[in-house]
Every structure is written in C-alpha cells, then in structure tokens.
Write a protein that holds these residues in place. Sequence first.
Motif, PDB file in Angstrom:
ATOM      1  N   THR A  36       0.833  -1.204   0.000  1.00 51.67           N
ATOM      2  CA  THR A  36       0.000   0.000   0.000  1.00 51.67           C
ATOM      3  C   THR A  36       0.865   1.250   0.000  1.00 51.67           C
ATOM      4  O   THR A  36       0.614   2.188  -0.757  1.00 51.67           O
ATOM      5  CB  THR A  36      -0.929  -0.002   1.229  1.00 51.67           C
ATOM      6  OG1 THR A  36      -1.689  -1.204   1.226  1.00 51.67           O
ATOM      7  CG2 THR A  36      -1.867   1.185   1.221  1.00 51.67           C
ATOM      8  N   GLY A  40       1.291   3.776  -3.254  1.00 52.41           N
ATOM      9  CA  GLY A  40       0.956   5.181  -3.025  1.00 52.41           C
ATOM     10  C   GLY A  40       2.085   6.107  -3.426  1.00 52.41           C
ATOM     11  O   GLY A  40       1.867   7.139  -4.080  1.00 52.41           O
ATOM     12  N   LEU A  83      -3.760   6.287  -0.711  1.00 54.69           N
ATOM     13  CA  LEU A  83      -3.074   5.065  -0.302  1.00 54.69           C
ATOM     14  C   LEU A  83      -2.045   5.336   0.799  1.00 54.69           C
ATOM     15  O   LEU A  83      -1.898   4.541   1.724  1.00 54.69           O
ATOM     16  CB  LEU A  83      -2.407   4.404  -1.505  1.00 54.69           C
ATOM     17  CG  LEU A  83      -3.363   3.750  -2.496  1.00 54.69           C
ATOM     18  CD1 LEU A  83      -2.611   3.270  -3.719  1.00 54.69           C
ATOM     19  CD2 LEU A  83      -4.142   2.626  -1.842  1.00 54.69           C
ATOM     20  N   ARG A  86      -4.033   5.799   3.933  1.00 58.24           N
ATOM     21  CA  ARG A  86      -4.514   4.498   4.399  1.00 58.24           C
ATOM     22  C   ARG A  86      -3.386   3.690   5.046  1.00 58.24           C
ATOM     23  O   ARG A  86      -3.586   3.054   6.073  1.00 58.24           O
ATOM     24  CB  ARG A  86      -5.101   3.742   3.209  1.00 58.24           C
ATOM     25  CG  ARG A  86      -5.772   2.486   3.580  1.00 58.24           C
ATOM     26  CD  ARG A  86      -6.476   1.908   2.400  1.00 58.24           C
ATOM     27  NE  ARG A  86      -6.530   0.466   2.566  1.00 58.24           N
ATOM     28  CZ  ARG A  86      -6.777  -0.382   1.628  1.00 58.24           C
ATOM     29  NH1 ARG A  86      -6.992   0.060   0.412  1.00 58.24           N
ATOM     30  NH2 ARG A  86      -6.807  -1.655   1.854  1.00 58.24           N
ATOM     31  N   TRP A  87      -2.208   3.718   4.443  1.00 56.21           N
ATOM     32  CA  TRP A  87      -1.065   3.024   5.025  1.00 56.21           C
ATOM     33  C   TRP A  87      -0.723   3.617   6.392  1.00 56.21           C
ATOM     34  O   TRP A  87      -0.472   2.894   7.346  1.00 56.21           O
ATOM     35  CB  TRP A  87       0.148   3.123   4.094  1.00 56.21           C
ATOM     36  CG  TRP A  87       1.416   2.746   4.771  1.00 56.21           C
ATOM     37  CD1 TRP A  87       1.854   1.481   5.035  1.00 56.21           C
ATOM     38  CD2 TRP A  87       2.387   3.623   5.321  1.00 56.21           C
ATOM     39  NE1 TRP A  87       3.056   1.537   5.701  1.00 56.21           N
ATOM     40  CE2 TRP A  87       3.404   2.841   5.892  1.00 56.21           C
ATOM     41  CE3 TRP A  87       2.508   5.011   5.380  1.00 56.21           C
ATOM     42  CZ2 TRP A  87       4.515   3.393   6.512  1.00 56.21           C
ATOM     43  CZ3 TRP A  87       3.621   5.559   5.990  1.00 56.21           C
ATOM     44  CH2 TRP A  87       4.597   4.754   6.547  1.00 56.21           C
TER      45      TRP A  87
END
Length: 102
Positions: A36, A40, A83, A86-87
């Motif tokens: 991820t 990203g 991303l 989110r990571w």
Amino acid sequence: MVSEAADIALFGAYLVLLAAVAVQYYRGAIPRQRLTMLVGLCCTWLAYGVLQLTDGGPLPSAGPLNLAFDGLSIVLLVVGLYLLYRWYRHREGDEKAPEPGD
C-alpha cells in the motif's frame, strides 16, 4: 527546469519502479501493508511524471490530450495520497509514532 529527455526518463523510471513493486509482491517478497505504501508513493511520483510530459514537455500543450493527461495526473495524485493516508492509519502498532503528550 529539467530537460525533456530527463522528464521522459523520470516517467519511465517511475513505471519501471511500479512494475518492480508488482513483481516483488507477486513473488511474496513484499507484505500487503508495505505494498500500500509503495503503490501510493509510485502513484504520487507518476502524477509528477505525467504532469511533466505535458507541461512544457514533449507532448503538445494545447488540446484535449493535454487535458486528459492533466486529469490523469490529478487522479494519480489523489489515489497516491489516499493510499499513503490508508497506510499511515493502518500500520502496525510497533511502527506507530508516539501519541502527542507521550
């Protein structure tokens, strides 16, 4: 500014890097959590590369093709930032930064 040849080389290098990440993930060398983050990063770098192709680069600066590449650049940037966010929010407890006040 960077020359046109360097712009094309940067874009190509970002694509090769993204392909290398995909191959390493397919082989099982990269865990999903790290994937991820790497995708990203690659998306944000590709957004810059696509923007450099149209902004004074080798592609013509007028017309619908320029608008399409600019739109693609914005989409890649948004996907990359999402991303990375989110990571950052879902990384494991031992990697987390200390909370404020600790």
